[in-house]
Structure formats: structure tokens, C-alpha cells
Design a protein around this motif. Structure first.
Motif, mmCIF file in Angstrom:
data_model
loop_
_atom_site.group_PDB
_atom_site.id
_atom_site.type_symbol
_atom_site.label_atom_id
_atom_site.label_comp_id
_atom_site.label_asym_id
_atom_site.label_seq_id
_atom_site.Cartn_x
_atom_site.Cartn_y
_atom_site.Cartn_z
ATOM 1 N N LEU A 51 -8.222 4.260 4.212
ATOM 2 C CA LEU A 51 -8.657 3.055 4.891
ATOM 3 C C LEU A 51 -9.523 3.409 6.092
ATOM 4 O O LEU A 51 -9.637 4.578 6.478
ATOM 5 N N LEU B 60 -0.087 -4.394 7.662
ATOM 6 C CA LEU B 60 -1.232 -4.735 6.832
ATOM 7 C C LEU B 60 -0.919 -6.024 6.097
ATOM 8 O O LEU B 60 0.230 -6.253 5.757
ATOM 9 N N TYR C 291 0.856 -1.185 0.000
ATOM 10 C CA TYR C 291 0.000 0.000 0.000
ATOM 11 C C TYR C 291 0.889 1.232 0.000
ATOM 12 O O TYR C 291 1.943 1.246 0.617
ATOM 13 N N GLN D 94 -3.130 6.024 0.556
ATOM 14 C CA GLN D 94 -4.192 5.004 0.510
ATOM 15 C C GLN D 94 -5.195 5.264 1.631
ATOM 16 O O GLN D 94 -4.829 5.431 2.788
ATOM 17 N N ILE E 182 -9.221 -1.668 3.893
ATOM 18 C CA ILE E 182 -8.654 -0.849 2.825
ATOM 19 C C ILE E 182 -9.816 -0.341 1.969
ATOM 20 O O ILE E 182 -10.684 -1.109 1.569
#
Length: 128
Positions: free
Chosen positions: A22, A86, A16, A20, A93
Motif C-alpha cells: 500500500l 483500513l 487485508y 499487502q 491499497i
């Protein structure tokens, strides 16, 4: 013909990227939105030894052959930062599709119009 660069970490790819989006599930059962702001390699979050205590010896040597990617996530409150690996069961996500790029028109008219508009803007601001 030897391979250049001995470090494994240099060519490792993070799953990621920063930016990103989430959701993070907190202990209160609420999902909080956040965004990845940083990523780094490591085997665990470093623990500072308490004053007057011996630094705890790791049970086994951390192996850089299988490092874990740690991500720093800034929650949308703008101040809470958490470090996590992660994938994580408490982290969702968010697949944000890239916004479609506007079709690039190859006509000369668009450029001319934009240039004329810029000139008009300059003239207008000169009047202020």
C-alpha cells in the motif's frame, strides 16, 4: 447441538492480509510505499497513561461486537511502522495482481531434464 466456540474474534476475517502492498500519504503530501506486516483486533491504539496520572476512563465500554481491524504497516525505509485502520483516506491499497503461475507441463521430459541438470550441478561443484 450447540455451536462450538463462543469467541467472535476467532472466525473474523481481516480485509487485508500481511504482505499487502500500500501507499501511505504523509503530512508532507508525499505518498510512501509500505507493506502490511501485522494485523490485530482492537477498538483503538492503547495509550499509556502518563506517570502520576490516572488512567483515562473510556467514555463508553469498547464493544467487541464491532471491533476494528488494526494493521501495522512497515514503510519501505525498513524502520517506520505505523498502526492504522483500513480503509483510510490517506492510504492507498495497491492491487498487486498475483504473478501468473507458470503452466505446469505434465511431460516426463521436464522432470528428467531437471534431474540430469541437478546431477550435472553436483558434479560441477565437486570439481571446485
Amino acid at each position: 447441538g450447540g455451536k462450538a466456540g463462543g469467541g467472535k474474534v476467532a472466525n473474523v476475517k481481516f480485509d487485508y492480509q500481511a504482505g499487502q502492498r500500500l501507499n501511505v500519504l504523509y503530512d508532507d503530501g508525499v505518498w510512501y510505499p509500505g507493506i502490511i506486516i501485522n494485523s490485530r483486533w482492537g477498538d483503538a491504539t492503547p495509550n499509556e497513561p502518563e506517570e502520576g496520572e490516572e488512567a483515562p476512563q473510556p467514555a463508553e465500554e469498547p464493544s467487541m461486537d464491532d471491533p476494528r481491524a488494526w494493521y501495522e504497516v512497515l514503510l519501505d525505509d525498513g524502520e517506520t511502522i505505523i498502526s492504522t485502520t483500513l480503509p483510510d483516506p490517506d492510504i492507498q491499497i495497491i492491487d498487486t495482481p498475483e504473478p501468473p503461475a507458470p503452466p505446469a507441463k505434465k511431460s516426463h521430459h521436464a522432470g528428467a531434464a531437471a534431474a540430469a541438470k541437478a546431477v550435472a550441478l553436483q558434479q560441477a561443484s565437486a570439481l571446485l
